[in-house]
Design a protein around this motif. Structure first.
Motif, PDB file in Angstrom:
ATOM      1  N   VAL A  94       0.824  -1.211   0.000  1.00 55.31           N
ATOM      2  CA  VAL A  94       0.000   0.000   0.000  1.00 55.31           C
ATOM      3  C   VAL A  94       0.854   1.256   0.000  1.00 55.31           C
ATOM      4  O   VAL A  94       2.001   1.254   0.458  1.00 55.31           O
ATOM      5  CB  VAL A  94      -0.935   0.071   1.234  1.00 55.31           C
ATOM      6  CG1 VAL A  94      -2.018  -0.982   1.148  1.00 55.31           C
ATOM      7  CG2 VAL A  94      -0.150  -0.038   2.527  1.00 55.31           C
ATOM      8  N   CYS A  95       0.257   2.324  -0.497  1.00 55.01           N
ATOM      9  CA  CYS A  95       0.911   3.624  -0.416  1.00 55.01           C
ATOM     10  C   CYS A  95      -0.140   4.721  -0.375  1.00 55.01           C
ATOM     11  O   CYS A  95      -1.093   4.723  -1.150  1.00 55.01           O
ATOM     12  CB  CYS A  95       1.830   3.828  -1.620  1.00 55.01           C
ATOM     13  SG  CYS A  95       2.793   5.352  -1.517  1.00 55.01           S
ATOM     14  N   SER A  96       0.034   5.651   0.570  1.00 58.67           N
ATOM     15  CA  SER A  96      -0.761   6.882   0.631  1.00 58.67           C
ATOM     16  C   SER A  96      -0.036   7.905  -0.222  1.00 58.67           C
ATOM     17  O   SER A  96       1.112   8.244   0.073  1.00 58.67           O
ATOM     18  CB  SER A  96      -0.784   7.432   2.058  1.00 58.67           C
ATOM     19  OG  SER A  96      -1.843   6.936   2.797  1.00 58.67           O
ATOM     20  N   LYS A  99       0.491  12.627   0.359  1.00 61.28           N
ATOM     21  CA  LYS A  99       1.577  13.330   1.056  1.00 61.28           C
ATOM     22  C   LYS A  99       2.749  13.669   0.145  1.00 61.28           C
ATOM     23  O   LYS A  99       3.556  14.528   0.463  1.00 61.28           O
ATOM     24  CB  LYS A  99       2.042  12.544   2.287  1.00 61.28           C
ATOM     25  CG  LYS A  99       2.200  11.064   2.065  1.00 61.28           C
ATOM     26  CD  LYS A  99       2.198  10.295   3.398  1.00 61.28           C
ATOM     27  CE  LYS A  99       2.059   8.804   3.137  1.00 61.28           C
ATOM     28  NZ  LYS A  99       1.586   8.040   4.264  1.00 61.28           N
ATOM     29  N   TYR A 103       5.422   9.761  -5.158  1.00 60.79           N
ATOM     30  CA  TYR A 103       5.223   8.346  -4.813  1.00 60.79           C
ATOM     31  C   TYR A 103       4.549   7.563  -5.935  1.00 60.79           C
ATOM     32  O   TYR A 103       4.841   6.402  -6.165  1.00 60.79           O
ATOM     33  CB  TYR A 103       4.394   8.230  -3.532  1.00 60.79           C
ATOM     34  CG  TYR A 103       5.132   8.620  -2.273  1.00 60.79           C
ATOM     35  CD1 TYR A 103       6.462   9.023  -2.321  1.00 60.79           C
ATOM     36  CD2 TYR A 103       4.504   8.582  -1.033  1.00 60.79           C
ATOM     37  CE1 TYR A 103       7.137   9.388  -1.165  1.00 60.79           C
ATOM     38  CE2 TYR A 103       5.177   8.931   0.130  1.00 60.79           C
ATOM     39  CZ  TYR A 103       6.485   9.344   0.059  1.00 60.79           C
ATOM     40  OH  TYR A 103       7.148   9.687   1.204  1.00 60.79           O
ATOM     41  N   GLU A 106       6.957   6.634  -8.540  1.00 64.06           N
ATOM     42  CA  GLU A 106       7.831   5.587  -8.006  1.00 64.06           C
ATOM     43  C   GLU A 106       7.196   4.198  -8.162  1.00 64.06           C
ATOM     44  O   GLU A 106       7.858   3.225  -8.521  1.00 64.06           O
ATOM     45  CB  GLU A 106       8.035   5.899  -6.526  1.00 64.06           C
ATOM     46  CG  GLU A 106       9.259   5.314  -5.903  1.00 64.06           C
ATOM     47  CD  GLU A 106       9.307   5.699  -4.441  1.00 64.06           C
ATOM     48  OE1 GLU A 106       9.219   4.787  -3.606  1.00 64.06           O
ATOM     49  OE2 GLU A 106       9.419   6.910  -4.116  1.00 64.06           O
ATOM     50  N   TYR A 107       5.882   4.110  -7.887  1.00 71.60           N
ATOM     51  CA  TYR A 107       5.214   2.813  -7.994  1.00 71.60           C
ATOM     52  C   TYR A 107       5.070   2.365  -9.449  1.00 71.60           C
ATOM     53  O   TYR A 107       5.124   1.171  -9.736  1.00 71.60           O
ATOM     54  CB  TYR A 107       3.864   2.825  -7.254  1.00 71.60           C
ATOM     55  CG  TYR A 107       4.067   2.496  -5.795  1.00 71.60           C
ATOM     56  CD1 TYR A 107       3.953   1.190  -5.344  1.00 71.60           C
ATOM     57  CD2 TYR A 107       4.448   3.468  -4.885  1.00 71.60           C
ATOM     58  CE1 TYR A 107       4.178   0.868  -4.020  1.00 71.60           C
ATOM     59  CE2 TYR A 107       4.687   3.160  -3.557  1.00 71.60           C
ATOM     60  CZ  TYR A 107       4.552   1.860  -3.122  1.00 71.60           C
ATOM     61  OH  TYR A 107       4.799   1.541  -1.822  1.00 71.60           O
ATOM     62  N   GLN A 109       7.287   2.951 -11.645  1.00 67.12           N
ATOM     63  CA  GLN A 109       8.633   2.413 -11.912  1.00 67.12           C
ATOM     64  C   GLN A 109       8.758   0.994 -11.353  1.00 67.12           C
ATOM     65  O   GLN A 109       9.352   0.119 -11.978  1.00 67.12           O
ATOM     66  CB  GLN A 109       9.706   3.304 -11.261  1.00 67.12           C
ATOM     67  CG  GLN A 109       9.820   4.695 -11.862  1.00 67.12           C
ATOM     68  CD  GLN A 109      10.386   4.672 -13.253  1.00 67.12           C
ATOM     69  OE1 GLN A 109      11.248   3.866 -13.568  1.00 67.12           O
ATOM     70  NE2 GLN A 109       9.883   5.533 -14.118  1.00 67.12           N
ATOM     71  N   MET A 110       8.187   0.788 -10.160  1.00 65.55           N
ATOM     72  CA  MET A 110       8.261  -0.536  -9.540  1.00 65.55           C
ATOM     73  C   MET A 110       7.514  -1.578 -10.353  1.00 65.55           C
ATOM     74  O   MET A 110       7.860  -2.748 -10.363  1.00 65.55           O
ATOM     75  CB  MET A 110       7.708  -0.477  -8.116  1.00 65.55           C
ATOM     76  CG  MET A 110       8.702   0.144  -7.145  1.00 65.55           C
ATOM     77  SD  MET A 110       7.899   0.647  -5.610  1.00 65.55           S
ATOM     78  CE  MET A 110       7.279  -0.918  -5.030  1.00 65.55           C
TER      79      MET A 110
END
Lengths: 327, 327
Positions: A94-96, A99, A103, A106-107, A109-110
């Protein structure tokens, strides 16, 4: 800890044979398989999952991105998605994202780097271009990104119309609605448009307040509620998402207004937090468990290579009457 | 997609050299490094993160296990942990464990299999033995597991005493408290013991209701609240966690009780949901952000091999007065 070589030695076979058993790939006789499994048990051997994942080029992980994990709609969604993914053998990352706008990138890219097999994104960011990666399993919750990325959402237009008709039924004359930032490309915004249209057709005044982008904390909501209430102190109807509706009810009560006598309120989303409201709130409830199941179904099918056939999903909301629209 | 071999070919170097650059291991001349990085850029090469993780024997992922992801205390905790871990370069995997007791065991297996580098566990399960794996990075939120596993918690005893003194200050004579299942080994339960002791010392009647294990849905809470209220309709004080306190307030108001005149209420945890209560609730607030930061600090240090020096952490709670204990 014992490695694959130790297992091979004890079973009296080659490392490649053990690897075939671990990865369930290629032929190994039942007899040899038994010997290898016995050796694994005796040595308390635990295969390194990273090595297996590399072999399969799959991580078994799906990322769920939402603006704010602690927001009741998103926390219920994440909870349900985690259950549904678990049943299908996937783990949930998970990622919020509210903020930090970096982000989300980044995900993505992942996803390219195979750290995650797919992304379910419910975020409200604005950089749509970054999602346009061919053939990557991505599902959007409540958000228009691109024709190639399927959406899981509800029929927000109908939700808005149902709310409008409830205020009409109650005989309201002046209704305020609080909505999210218009620059976000989301089907969720359409409920406010249809809500307003339906009320105007019936000759009812509607005032719409647009909230700031990507703000989900109760402090901000409380400040907005105060501002809107003080701007339209004589409004007799209010429509907004759960936390906003609850804070509006609270503020109106603190000003001595009677609910539902002086003011009718309808909450949109209908998450568990509305169960705490007194007087109880009428709500338009989203089927969060089904949204999660549909998102899971689509993302796992996309990972298995069946993305092309997926269509957008629009589920139905239901109106649940509470005391806040009693007449 | 281009692979490491394509990069090596274009840069005119060996595969091993490219691998050293990707993994930042071993000597490579600046000139060669530049050539390789240029080749990567030209080919839009993306290293397979799974391969890198296998090389480092680290996944960069930490699992956060909680009983119920949608519960406000846990959703705030997960949200804060995800932020704190993100800052340290880790990704967050989540699991709600109340729905299936097997899940916890599964994650401990994943820790052994290197799928996750560490576990932050806030679950309420009972199989403590499974955690007794030597040298594995595990941190417990609010739970006694074993001397070797550090705890991050608050000083619940002091929290309970503060709540008791607030009821004493208000002149309450008969107080009910709702607490979690006693069979869970958690420091959180100590607040109820200290709460009761403090009130009894002052000659105040205390009735304690023990809730069922691992139940976190508002439906269950509402049912319990009704049962307890109807059992002690003349209680003039009530102490419980946020959702339970809010539902108690709602039920009491629906029965025509006046708050705070007839009944004083104190909520424990003080998450964002209490901001919606009317009349506003007095609360004992847990420092969730700091709990998350401490859990993150300990788990990342343990992964880096500094587990042995970690001690249990007990942070302070604060009492925030609302209208529900106004005198």
């Amino acid at each position: 800890m014992p490695g694959i070589k130790d297992v091979a030695r004890r079973a009296g076979v080659g490392v490649a044979t053990v690897s075939r058993v671990i990865n369930n790939s290629g032929y190994v006789s039942e007899e040899t398989k038994d010997k290898i499994e016995k050796a694994m048990k005796e040595l308390d051997y635990m295969p390194n999952e990273l090595a297996r994942n590399l072999f399969r080029n799959k991580s078994g992980i799906i990322a769920v991105l939402v603006p704010a994990l602690e927001h009741p709609f998103f926390s219920e969604f994440v909870n349900q998605v985690e259950s549904a993914l678990h049943e299908k053998g996937y783990k949930t990352m998970v990622c919020s994202t509210a903020k930090n706008s970096e982000y989300e990138t980044e995900y993505l890219q992942m996803l390219k780097k195979c750290v995650v097999d797919g992304i379910i994104t419910g975020v409200h960011s604005l950089n749509v271009d970054e999602y346009l990666i061919n053939d990557m399993p991505i599902v959007a919750l409540d958000r228009y990104i691109d024709d190639r990325i399927p959406i899981v959402s509800v029929d927000h237009r109908h939700g808005g119309i149902m709310a409008a008709r409830e205020f009409i039924r109650c005989g309201c004359k002046k209704v305020v609605q609080l909505q999210g930032a218009k620059k976000v490309q989301s089907p969720a915004l359409e409920r406010h448009e249809y809500f307003q249209r339906e009320l105007k057709k019936a000759g009812i005044q509607v005032y719409t307040y647009e909230m700031e982008w990507n703000k989900f904390d109760t402090e901000y909501f409380a400040q907005v509620v105060k501002e809107v209430y003080d701007m339209y102190p004589d409004a007799d109807g209010m429509f907004g998402t759960d936390l906003v509706a609850m804070l509006f009810e609270k503020y109106a009560l603190s000003k001595g207004r009677k609910i539902p006598e002086d003011l009718k309120i309808i909450a949109y989303d209908g998450t568990y937090v509305t169960d705490m409201a007194h007087p109880s709130l009428t709500k338009i409830k989203q089927p969060i468990e089904r949204l999660a199941k549909e998102a899971t179904r689509i993302i796992t099918r996309a990972i298995d290579g069946n993305a092309a056939t997926e269509k957008n999903i629009y589920l139905e909301t239901v109106l649940i009457r509470g005391d806040s629209t009693r007449v």
